[in-house]
Design a protein around this motif. Structure first.
Motif, PDB file in Angstrom:
ATOM      1  N   ALA A 128     -39.088  73.560 119.360  1.00  0.00           N
ATOM      2  CA  ALA A 128     -38.115  72.471 119.481  1.00  0.00           C
ATOM      3  C   ALA A 128     -38.197  71.825 120.861  1.00  0.00           C
ATOM      4  O   ALA A 128     -38.126  70.602 120.988  1.00  0.00           O
ATOM      5  N   GLN A 129     -38.394  72.626 121.887  1.00  0.00           N
ATOM      6  CA  GLN A 129     -38.512  72.095 123.240  1.00  0.00           C
ATOM      7  C   GLN A 129     -39.778  71.237 123.369  1.00  0.00           C
ATOM      8  O   GLN A 129     -39.738  70.154 123.961  1.00  0.00           O
ATOM      9  N   ILE A 158     -39.079  79.312 117.636  1.00  0.00           N
ATOM     10  CA  ILE A 158     -38.451  78.076 117.152  1.00  0.00           C
ATOM     11  C   ILE A 158     -37.890  77.283 118.325  1.00  0.00           C
ATOM     12  O   ILE A 158     -38.027  76.062 118.392  1.00  0.00           O
ATOM     13  N   ARG A 159     -37.284  77.976 119.268  1.00  0.00           N
ATOM     14  CA  ARG A 159     -36.738  77.320 120.455  1.00  0.00           C
ATOM     15  C   ARG A 159     -37.859  76.648 121.252  1.00  0.00           C
ATOM     16  O   ARG A 159     -37.729  75.509 121.705  1.00  0.00           O
ATOM     17  N   ILE A 178     -41.318  69.622 120.995  1.00  0.00           N
ATOM     18  CA  ILE A 178     -41.084  68.387 120.233  1.00  0.00           C
ATOM     19  C   ILE A 178     -40.193  67.439 121.012  1.00  0.00           C
ATOM     20  O   ILE A 178     -40.448  66.244 121.086  1.00  0.00           O
ATOM     21  N   GLU A 179     -39.138  67.982 121.611  1.00  0.00           N
ATOM     22  CA  GLU A 179     -38.218  67.144 122.375  1.00  0.00           C
ATOM     23  C   GLU A 179     -38.907  66.517 123.585  1.00  0.00           C
ATOM     24  O   GLU A 179     -38.693  65.342 123.894  1.00  0.00           O
TER      25      GLU A 179
END
Length: 96
Positions: free
Chosen positions: A65-66, A61-62, A68-69
């Motif tokens: 998220a990275q 998940i981390r 996507i960011e």
């Protein structure tokens, strides 16, 4: 251009995903047409991996998220309009 992750060459999207996960994607998603026994064996293997690495879901998940960011353009979606089917637009009594 060749892409390597560690000593492994990544050619396809699946290669990158497998190298990021450390396991084949099919282990988590299954394959079309697998038997009940194959599914049970796959799920047992996945449970063993999660038991050995309980932080794997949080790590994934981390990472997601990275990504996507760092790549917000991945979600620049332009909705496409579909033409009306079977009916013509009628405007003030005149077919369009």
């Amino acid at each position: 251009m060749r892409a390597y992750i560690g000593r492994q060459q990544a050619v396809t999207v699946e290669d990158f995903a497998e190298l990021a996960l450390g396991t084949p994607v099919e282990l988590w998603l299954g394959v079309e047409g697998e038997t009940d026994e194959e599914r049970a064996a796959r799920e047992d293997a996945a449970r063993d991996i999660l038991a050995d690495n309980p932080h794997l879901p949080d790590d994934l998940i981390r990472i997601a998220a990275q990504v996507i960011e760092e790549n917000p353009d991945l979600f620049d979606v332009i909705p496409l309009t579909r033409p009306a089917r079977g009916r013509r637009s009628v405007r003030k009594g005149v077919a369009a």
